[in-house]
Design a protein around this motif. Structure first.
Motif, PDB file in Angstrom:
ATOM      1  N   LEU A  97      28.492  29.008  48.655  1.00 25.62           N
ATOM      2  CA  LEU A  97      29.275  28.928  47.492  1.00 25.62           C
ATOM      3  C   LEU A  97      30.287  29.321  47.644  1.00 25.62           C
ATOM      4  N   GLN A  98      30.804  28.180  46.920  1.00 21.65           N
ATOM      5  CA  GLN A  98      32.443  28.326  46.636  1.00 21.65           C
ATOM      6  C   GLN A  98      33.236  29.327  45.583  1.00 21.65           C
ATOM      7  N   ALA A  99      34.138  30.034  45.506  1.00 24.16           N
ATOM      8  CA  ALA A  99      35.073  30.538  44.151  1.00 24.16           C
ATOM      9  C   ALA A  99      35.246  29.999  43.131  1.00 24.16           C
ATOM     10  N   TYR A 100      33.972  28.963  42.712  1.00 25.41           N
ATOM     11  CA  TYR A 100      34.430  28.197  41.557  1.00 25.41           C
ATOM     12  C   TYR A 100      33.271  28.461  41.350  1.00 25.41           C
ATOM     13  N   ARG A 101      33.152  28.579  39.291  1.00 26.04           N
ATOM     14  CA  ARG A 101      32.023  28.413  38.822  1.00 26.04           C
ATOM     15  C   ARG A 101      32.301  27.540  37.309  1.00 26.04           C
ATOM     16  N   LYS A 102      31.909  26.523  37.241  1.00 22.73           N
ATOM     17  CA  LYS A 102      32.930  25.815  36.072  1.00 22.73           C
ATOM     18  C   LYS A 102      32.034  26.690  34.280  1.00 22.73           C
ATOM     19  N   PRO A 103      33.314  26.678  33.642  1.00 26.84           N
ATOM     20  CA  PRO A 103      32.924  27.359  31.830  1.00 26.84           C
ATOM     21  C   PRO A 103      31.636  26.358  31.528  1.00 26.84           C
ATOM     22  N   ILE A 104      31.115  27.709  31.605  1.00 22.02           N
ATOM     23  CA  ILE A 104      29.287  27.825  30.989  1.00 22.02           C
ATOM     24  C   ILE A 104      29.709  27.086  29.228  1.00 22.02           C
ATOM     25  N   GLY A 134      25.945  49.393  20.744  1.00 24.28           N
ATOM     26  CA  GLY A 134      26.407  50.679  20.853  1.00 24.28           C
ATOM     27  C   GLY A 134      27.011  51.879  21.448  1.00 24.28           C
ATOM     28  N   THR A 135      26.505  51.329  22.694  1.00 25.31           N
ATOM     29  CA  THR A 135      26.489  52.219  23.659  1.00 25.31           C
ATOM     30  C   THR A 135      27.421  51.725  25.104  1.00 25.31           C
ATOM     31  N   THR A 136      26.250  50.223  25.720  1.00 27.78           N
ATOM     32  CA  THR A 136      27.201  49.304  26.386  1.00 27.78           C
ATOM     33  C   THR A 136      27.047  47.914  25.285  1.00 27.78           C
ATOM     34  N   CYS A 137      28.181  47.733  25.659  1.00 30.01           N
ATOM     35  CA  CYS A 137      28.892  45.935  24.793  1.00 30.01           C
ATOM     36  C   CYS A 137      29.250  45.112  26.386  1.00 30.01           C
ATOM     37  N   VAL A 138      28.308  44.290  26.389  1.00 33.59           N
ATOM     38  CA  VAL A 138      28.108  42.874  27.314  1.00 33.59           C
ATOM     39  C   VAL A 138      28.773  41.658  26.966  1.00 33.59           C
ATOM     40  N   ILE A 139      30.393  41.065  27.343  1.00 32.76           N
ATOM     41  CA  ILE A 139      31.264  40.335  26.561  1.00 32.76           C
ATOM     42  C   ILE A 139      30.722  39.414  28.437  1.00 32.76           C
ATOM     43  N   GLU A 140      30.494  37.970  27.639  1.00 28.75           N
ATOM     44  CA  GLU A 140      30.580  36.400  28.272  1.00 28.75           C
ATOM     45  C   GLU A 140      31.879  36.396  27.769  1.00 28.75           C
ATOM     46  N   TRP A 141      32.479  35.483  28.712  1.00 24.26           N
ATOM     47  CA  TRP A 141      33.566  34.876  28.350  1.00 24.26           C
ATOM     48  C   TRP A 141      34.772  33.550  29.532  1.00 24.26           C
ATOM     49  N   VAL A 142      35.342  33.341  29.233  1.00 23.49           N
ATOM     50  CA  VAL A 142      36.301  32.528  29.862  1.00 23.49           C
ATOM     51  C   VAL A 142      37.718  32.860  29.904  1.00 23.49           C
ATOM     52  N   HIS A 143      38.280  31.759  30.618  1.00 17.80           N
ATOM     53  CA  HIS A 143      39.781  32.261  31.180  1.00 17.80           C
ATOM     54  C   HIS A 143      40.492  31.150  30.174  1.00 17.80           C
ATOM     55  N   SER A 165      34.080  31.263  34.145  1.00 19.11           N
ATOM     56  CA  SER A 165      33.593  31.869  33.676  1.00 19.11           C
ATOM     57  C   SER A 165      32.790  33.139  33.957  1.00 19.11           C
ATOM     58  N   GLY A 166      32.819  34.370  33.843  1.00 25.13           N
ATOM     59  CA  GLY A 166      32.851  35.461  34.085  1.00 25.13           C
ATOM     60  C   GLY A 166      31.399  36.597  33.291  1.00 25.13           C
ATOM     61  N   VAL A 167      31.628  37.807  32.992  1.00 25.61           N
ATOM     62  CA  VAL A 167      31.061  38.931  32.510  1.00 25.61           C
ATOM     63  C   VAL A 167      31.262  39.992  32.587  1.00 25.61           C
ATOM     64  N   ALA A 168      31.103  40.853  32.123  1.00 24.39           N
ATOM     65  CA  ALA A 168      32.076  42.367  32.239  1.00 24.39           C
ATOM     66  C   ALA A 168      31.335  43.258  31.347  1.00 24.39           C
ATOM     67  N   ALA A 169      30.845  44.556  31.770  1.00 26.27           N
ATOM     68  CA  ALA A 169      29.896  45.673  30.930  1.00 26.27           C
ATOM     69  C   ALA A 169      31.010  46.466  30.227  1.00 26.27           C
ATOM     70  N   TYR A 170      30.274  46.949  29.006  1.00 27.18           N
ATOM     71  CA  TYR A 170      31.536  48.473  29.097  1.00 27.18           C
ATOM     72  C   TYR A 170      31.023  49.352  28.593  1.00 27.18           C
ATOM     73  N   LYS A 185      41.525  22.349  37.164  1.00 31.44           N
ATOM     74  CA  LYS A 185      42.436  22.745  36.613  1.00 31.44           C
ATOM     75  C   LYS A 185      43.256  22.153  34.624  1.00 31.44           C
ATOM     76  N   SER A 186      42.099  21.453  34.630  1.00 31.46           N
ATOM     77  CA  SER A 186      42.290  20.564  32.429  1.00 31.46           C
ATOM     78  C   SER A 186      41.696  21.479  32.039  1.00 31.46           C
ATOM     79  N   ILE A 187      40.491  22.240  32.593  1.00 33.47           N
ATOM     80  CA  ILE A 187      40.023  22.615  31.639  1.00 33.47           C
ATOM     81  C   ILE A 187      40.378  24.045  31.083  1.00 33.47           C
ATOM     82  N   ASN A 188      40.678  24.351  29.551  1.00 32.67           N
ATOM     83  CA  ASN A 188      41.499  26.144  29.285  1.00 32.67           C
ATOM     84  C   ASN A 188      42.880  25.978  29.841  1.00 32.67           C
TER      85      ASN A 188
END
Length: 329
Positions: A147-154, A245-254, A270-275, A311-314
């Motif tokens: 797999l390459q280090a690219y994931r088109k934004p979902i 209220g304890t964990t906030c999961v955010i799906e995001w795009v650059h 596309s990526g995701v993070a949990a806080y 490169k044209s996306i977002n």
């Protein structure tokens, strides 16, 4: 059985305080896929989502699979994709809120009588409490053979602006304001919203320089490095927020500026993070799954889109003056 590739997610975060609902449909789905129980896996979906006349789907780092037959193709290709004979799941953390359920887990792929551990976010859009409209999987690209280090934004962004911190609460809002919405990254402010024992990481291969950090000094170094290019080169747009209220999961795009492309080779992914908040309200854990920093490794002859298309996306020339100002409370 010997572990060939070990991940740190379970080791860092397993604990009795993390309640896991075994019947949560996204966890039930991934267990069924690992067991090659196609009847159970497919039975969690209908051909189309409840609303919008869109097909149900599974979105994986290596492709999107739509409709029942597409999901069947995903399930049948699960083990071959990872070159595995079989697989089993170790759930670690679960977050259920806002019509979605997220299980952070380790998939243990058995390859040549050894185990490759792959940490994943498995996010389910719930159709009902027992069924699914869509599942999205996130893991580091290096865990997937070839797999390459690219994931088109979902998600297709509604507009090319950073996420509004007002959609977030508490330490998570403070963190995002300090990282993206001051005139520049305020590292001291970021650290002030973390507990002294805050842990960072868990989703990258254990032998990479980005893998983990569990001291204030190590974490400071990470955010000082981010301060060199945020927000001038990249912005963060939230696409889903799942906060119990304890964990906030955010799906995001650059969102990427010309400076980001030219100086850092950044592209929208596309990526995701949990806080996770501790009992004191401060962040006690930050867990991120994305490919940032690996863009230079991409072989664009092996991606579903060309480099120019990616490169044209977002893309924006630059962020407007004042985009980094602290929002009014």
């Amino acid at each position: 059985m010997k572990i060939r590739k070990e991940c740190s997610l379970a080791k860092m975060y397993s604990g009795s305080h993390n309640q896991i609902l075994a019947t949560s449909p996204e966890l039930k789905f991934i267990n069924a896929v690992c067991n090659q129980d196609f009847e159970t896996a497919l039975g969690l979906f209908s051909e189309k989502k409840l609303f919008g006349n869109a097909p149900s789907a599974v979105d994986a780092p290596y492709g999107r699979f739509e409709g029942i037959e597409g999901i069947r193709s995903f399930a049948e290709g699960w083990l071959p994709t990872f070159h595995a004979k079989r697989a089993f799941v170790t759930p670690v953390i679960q977050t259920r809120a806002n019509g979605r359920s997220v299980t952070e887990l380790v998939v243990n792929f058995v390859v040549d009588n050894e185990i490759n551990q792959v940490p994943m976010f498995v996010i389910g859009d719930l159709r009902t409490k027992d069924t699914l409209d869509e599942v999205r999987l996130y893991c580091h690209h290096t865990f997937v053979p070839g797999l390459q280090a690219y994931r088109k934004p979902i998600f297709k962004s509604a507009h090319l602006e950073m996420g509004d911190p007002g959609l977030l609460t508490g330490a998570v809002r403070e963190y995002y304001e300090a990282l993206h919405h001051v005139p520049h990254v305020d590292v001291d402010r970021i650290l002030a919203c973390m507990s002294p024992n805050c842990k960072f990481g868990g989703y990258e291969p254990a032998d990479t320089r980005h893998a983990t950090a569990d001291t204030p000094e190590e974490i400071r170094k990470k955010y000082e490095a981010m301060a060199e290019y945020i927000p001038r080169c990249v912005g963060m747009r939230y696409e889903t927020i799942i906060d119990d209220g304890t964990t906030c999961v955010i799906e995001w795009v650059h969102i990427v500026t010309r400076a980001g492309q030219e100086e850092r080779k950044r592209i929208a992914i596309s990526g995701v993070a949990a806080y996770e908040r501790g009992e004191d309200g401060l962040l006690c854990s930050i867990r991120i799954s994305d490919y940032a920093g690996y863009e230079h490794t991409i072989d664009w002859t092996k991606t579903p889109v060309t480099e120019e298309q990616a490169k044209s996306i977002n893309f924006v020339e630059s962020f407007p003056a004042g985009v980094g100002r602290k929002p009014q409370s």
